[in-house]
Design a protein around this motif. Structure first.
Motif, PDB file in Angstrom:
ATOM      1  N   PHE A   8       0.780  -1.239   0.000  1.00 12.15           N
ATOM      2  CA  PHE A   8       0.000   0.000   0.000  1.00 12.15           C
ATOM      3  C   PHE A   8       0.812   1.289   0.000  1.00 12.15           C
ATOM      4  CE2 PHE A   8      -3.293  -2.960   1.527  1.00 12.15           C
ATOM      5  CZ  PHE A   8      -4.183  -2.752   0.492  1.00 12.15           C
TER       6      PHE A   8
ATOM      7  N   PRO B 167       2.804   2.336  -2.321  1.00 12.82           N
ATOM      8  CA  PRO B 167       2.585   2.992  -3.624  1.00 12.82           C
ATOM      9  C   PRO B 167       1.202   3.634  -3.715  1.00 12.82           C
ATOM     10  CG  PRO B 167       3.525   0.819  -3.945  1.00 12.82           C
ATOM     11  CD  PRO B 167       3.183   0.923  -2.486  1.00 12.82           C
ATOM     12  N   VAL B 168       0.212   3.059  -3.034  1.00 18.90           N
ATOM     13  CA  VAL B 168      -1.130   3.648  -3.069  1.00 18.90           C
ATOM     14  C   VAL B 168      -1.162   4.910  -2.190  1.00 18.90           C
ATOM     15  CG1 VAL B 168      -3.579   3.219  -2.629  1.00 18.90           C
ATOM     16  CG2 VAL B 168      -2.135   1.369  -3.477  1.00 18.90           C
TER      17      VAL B 168
ATOM     18  N   ALA C 121       1.384   7.459  -4.219  1.00 23.45           N
ATOM     19  CA  ALA C 121       1.317   7.592  -5.676  1.00 23.45           C
ATOM     20  C   ALA C 121       2.718   7.531  -6.294  1.00 23.45           C
ATOM     21  CB  ALA C 121       0.600   8.883  -6.076  1.00 23.45           C
ATOM     22  N   GLN C 122       3.612   6.786  -5.656  1.00 24.29           N
ATOM     23  CA  GLN C 122       4.972   6.583  -6.174  1.00 24.29           C
ATOM     24  C   GLN C 122       5.224   5.085  -6.216  1.00 24.29           C
ATOM     25  OE1 GLN C 122       7.539   9.135  -6.281  1.00 24.29           O
ATOM     26  NE2 GLN C 122       6.336  10.820  -5.450  1.00 24.29           N
TER      27      GLN C 122
ATOM     28  N   PRO D 244       2.628  12.307 -12.099  1.00 22.60           N
ATOM     29  CA  PRO D 244       3.689  11.552 -12.767  1.00 22.60           C
ATOM     30  C   PRO D 244       3.084  10.384 -13.545  1.00 22.60           C
ATOM     31  CG  PRO D 244       4.104  11.771 -10.393  1.00 22.60           C
ATOM     32  CD  PRO D 244       2.770  12.359 -10.655  1.00 22.60           C
TER      33      PRO D 244
ATOM     34  N   GLU E 178      -7.325   9.134  -6.848  1.00 27.87           N
ATOM     35  CA  GLU E 178      -6.415   8.691  -7.891  1.00 27.87           C
ATOM     36  C   GLU E 178      -6.628   7.193  -8.136  1.00 27.87           C
ATOM     37  OE1 GLU E 178      -2.577   9.744  -6.627  1.00 27.87           O
ATOM     38  OE2 GLU E 178      -1.867  10.142  -8.647  1.00 27.87           O
TER      39      GLU E 178
ATOM     40  N   MET F  18      -5.297   4.248  -8.603  1.00 27.16           N
ATOM     41  CA  MET F  18      -3.976   3.625  -8.653  1.00 27.16           C
ATOM     42  C   MET F  18      -3.983   2.254  -9.325  1.00 27.16           C
ATOM     43  SD  MET F  18      -2.187   5.917  -7.405  1.00 27.16           S
ATOM     44  CE  MET F  18      -0.638   5.054  -7.344  1.00 27.16           C
ATOM     45  N   PHE F  19      -5.094   1.526  -9.229  1.00 25.67           N
ATOM     46  CA  PHE F  19      -5.117   0.180  -9.806  1.00 25.67           C
ATOM     47  C   PHE F  19      -5.493   0.206 -11.283  1.00 25.67           C
ATOM     48  CE2 PHE F  19      -5.534  -0.591  -5.281  1.00 25.67           C
ATOM     49  CZ  PHE F  19      -4.583  -1.571  -5.094  1.00 25.67           C
TER      50      PHE F  19
END
Lengths: 449, 169
Positions: free
Chosen positions: A66, A68-69, A72-73, B87, B137, B139-140
């Motif tokens: 999580f 990365p969630v 957002a990287q 990004p 966002e 993300m998935f």
């Protein structure tokens, strides 16, 4: 580019943690621990199989998945996930085996010296994956990220205090002797620092996601952070003093008896705010049972006061409620949802727009999940009461209930992975492995320009 | 500071097995360090890729090797100007046509927004643009978009309460 958001080894972390949970509860059922009886080698082994094998590996796996969630990287060096897990599992087993030296198993003593090394490698590799995205300029300001960073500082302190004690028991004379004064601090850093703060940070994001609430930070979150920061400073200060050869003053525990409940109280207020702002009228089972976990957090905070002042049964009950009620119930409630969600993403996301896809809810069986979590919660409540009243036989029976509940959750997780609850007409011909989520072959797209 | 050596990706074996190379190429692009170039070896001149890579801020130079394979070097054109986009966003998104489809997906539980977006995209003509408004966002969704070869550009609205996403079919 935020590319691969599914860490390929997430389910291996979850699976290993579930096995450690079952192993620790089985050890506890065999009589390794009981009211007033936590200091035998087998008892330390059972407790560490639970805290390190179940909760710590679960939190680390959840962070690998999580972060990365949250940020957002992408993860840095995602290939380290498997070695980090294997080293963490090996370190846990080594520590548990090493503790058996206290019960007279002389051959086990070297494991006390090996465990800290294995765990340092595991924690280091995990940090190498998650620290760069957490420390990126864009993420550092996020309230959930700051909380996770604070938790990681606590993890380092937890390792140092644990290592000092393990080496002392292992007969290595390199670090100052901090037993037995260091033990309460070690427990507090582990539960009130590392595990709870990581859970706070991740839950800010996941609760908002599952409740469809706006992701806003605010003064209450800053208050949680402030109180948690002060509590951690008190714990680290006392730990540093102890390592330098000074005793831990009673004021430290007095301060923590105030700061920890305040941090928990602000956190509960913040979750209540997220709950009120939700756009989902009927929260799903994972959130309803997380609410029960939050009640256990409130109970643990109430018990923490007398626990820190008087110790004894109050401390036992506070620690047990925090570990089994707050942290474990939260994890068990969310793990069912998260496993079904990740399984759905893995199997059905590539099929969207190409063939009919089921809903995520169709992958689970809410009735079974409710029964498992109800049994777990009942077991925690009964075990807590048996600790407060020093009833060994009730405690043992309660742990058996916890074992059954955990076993049922484990079976449910495998059934989710195998899509057993799904109508066969919606089930793809081939399924990915239960543990390693290699991508499922799908009709390939053409190159678009 | 010297640029790191180019990352080499040979997709000939992949193509010989009948597999689709796009995901492997995009995955290699994701692994590039700052300033690092990608050297692609293919059995043919991968012309469709040039536009995709140009959009992501890469210059390309290609040559046919004596053994008949094509060697294409994609060199990053330096830091992209700050467009205020998340990004991973396609730098060329400002020049995309107006959206042919607009979806308001606020208030939908995940993964419902992802389902709606991908189902809508599947029915659109290549080159058309989809605009979606989301709570957060997705993300998935991003890996799935990359896998399907869709470019996207997105950012949070100034109040931080909704996410705006453009995707090119």
């Amino acid at each position: 580019m935020p590319g691969k958001q599914l860490s390929p080894w997430t389910l291996a972390w979850f699976g290993a943690a579930m096995l450690f949970l079952l192993l620790s509860l089985a050890t506890a059922m065999s009589g390794a621990v009981g009211p007033g009886d936590w200091s035998r080698g087998a008892g330390f082994a059972a407790v560490h199989l639970f805290t390190l094998g179940w909760l710590c590996l679960m939190v680390m796996g959840a962070l690998v998945q999580f972060v990365p969630v949250l940020t957002a990287q992408p993860l840095a060096r995602p290939r380290l996930a498997l070695p980090a897990l294997l080293l963490g599992a090996a370190g846990t087993l080594a520590l548990a085996a090493g503790f058996l030296w206290l019960d007279g198993h002389e051959a086990m003593r070297p494991f006390l010296r090996a465990a800290p090394v294995l765990l340092a490698l595991s924690f280091g590799l995990t940090a190498a994956m998650i620290a760069p995205p957490l420390l990126a300029r864009a993420s550092r300001a996020l309230s959930e990220v700051r909380m996770v960073l604070l938790a990681l500082v606590a993890l380092a302190a937890l390792w140092i205090s644990g290592t000092a004690m393990a080496l002392q028991l292992g007969g290595v004379d390199r670090m100052p002797d901090i037993l037995p004064e260091g033990l309460p601090l070690h427990v507090l850093i582990g539960i009130g620092g590392w595990l709870s703060l990581a859970a706070f940070g991740v839950s800010y994001k996941l609760f908002a996601m599952f409740l469809l609430a706006p992701e806003q930070t605010g003064p209450v979150r800053r208050a949680v952070f402030g109180a948690a920061w002060l509590a951690l400073v008190a714990m680290l200060g006392a730990g540093a003093a102890l390592l330098a050869g000074y005793p831990v003053g009673a004021w430290v525990f007095a301060a923590l008896a105030v700061l920890l409940p305040i941090a928990a109280g602000f956190y509960l207020a913040e979750v209540a705010r997220i709950w009120r702002l939700r756009r989902r009228p009927k929260p799903e089972g994972n959130m309803l049972w997380s609410r029960a976990a939050l009640m256990f957090l409130a109970l643990a905070s109430i018990l923490a006061g007398p626990g820190l002042w008087q110790g004894g049964v109050w401390a036992e009950a506070a620690i047990f409620v925090a570990l089994a009620g707050w942290l474990s119930l939260l994890t068990l409630a969310q793990i069912i949802k998260i496993t079904s969600f990740l399984t759905w993403i893995q199997i059905f996301a590539p099929r969207i727009g190409r063939s009919p896809v089921p809903q995520v809810q169709q992958l689970t069986d809410p009735r079974t999940d409710t029964l498992c979590l109800m049994l777990w919660s009942g077991g925690v409540a009964a075990a807590t009461l048996s600790l407060l009243l020093s009833w060994p036989s009730v405690f043992r029976l309660s742990v058996a209930a916890l074992f059954l509940a955990a076993l049922a959750v484990a079976v449910e997780l495998v059934r989710i992975r195998r899509l057993s609850h799904l109508d066969p007409s919606l089930r793809p011909a081939s399924l990915p492995p239960v543990i390693r989520p290699v991508p499922v072959p799908v009709p390939q797209p053409e190159i678009r320009t | 500071m010297t640029a790191p050596a180019p990352l080499e990706l040979d997709i000939r074996a992949l193509l010989a097995r009948g597999e689709e190379p796009f995901a492997a190429i995009m995955s290699a692009v994701d692994q590039l360090e700052a300033g690092q170039a990608l050297r692609l070896i293919a059995p043919f001149r991968p012309a469709p890729l040039f536009g995709v890579m140009a959009n992501r801020g890469f210059d390309c130079a290609d040559r046919e090797r004596p053994d008949g394979a094509w060697e294409v070097t994609f060199t990053p054109l330096g830091p992209a100007p700050d467009t205020g986009l998340a990004p991973g966003s396609a730098p060329g998104a400002a020049f995309w046509p107006d959206p042919a489809q607009v979806l308001d997906l606020a208030g939908l539980p995940p993964p419902e927004p992802m389902v709606r977006i991908l189902e809508t995209l599947a029915a659109m003509t290549p080159g058309e643009v989809l605009f979606a408004l989301l709570d957060r966002e997705p993300m998935f969704l991003f890996p799935e978009l990359a896998h399907r070869g869709h470019e996207w550009a997105g950012n949070f609205a100034p109040d931080g309460l909704s996410y705006r996403l453009m995707i090119r079919s």
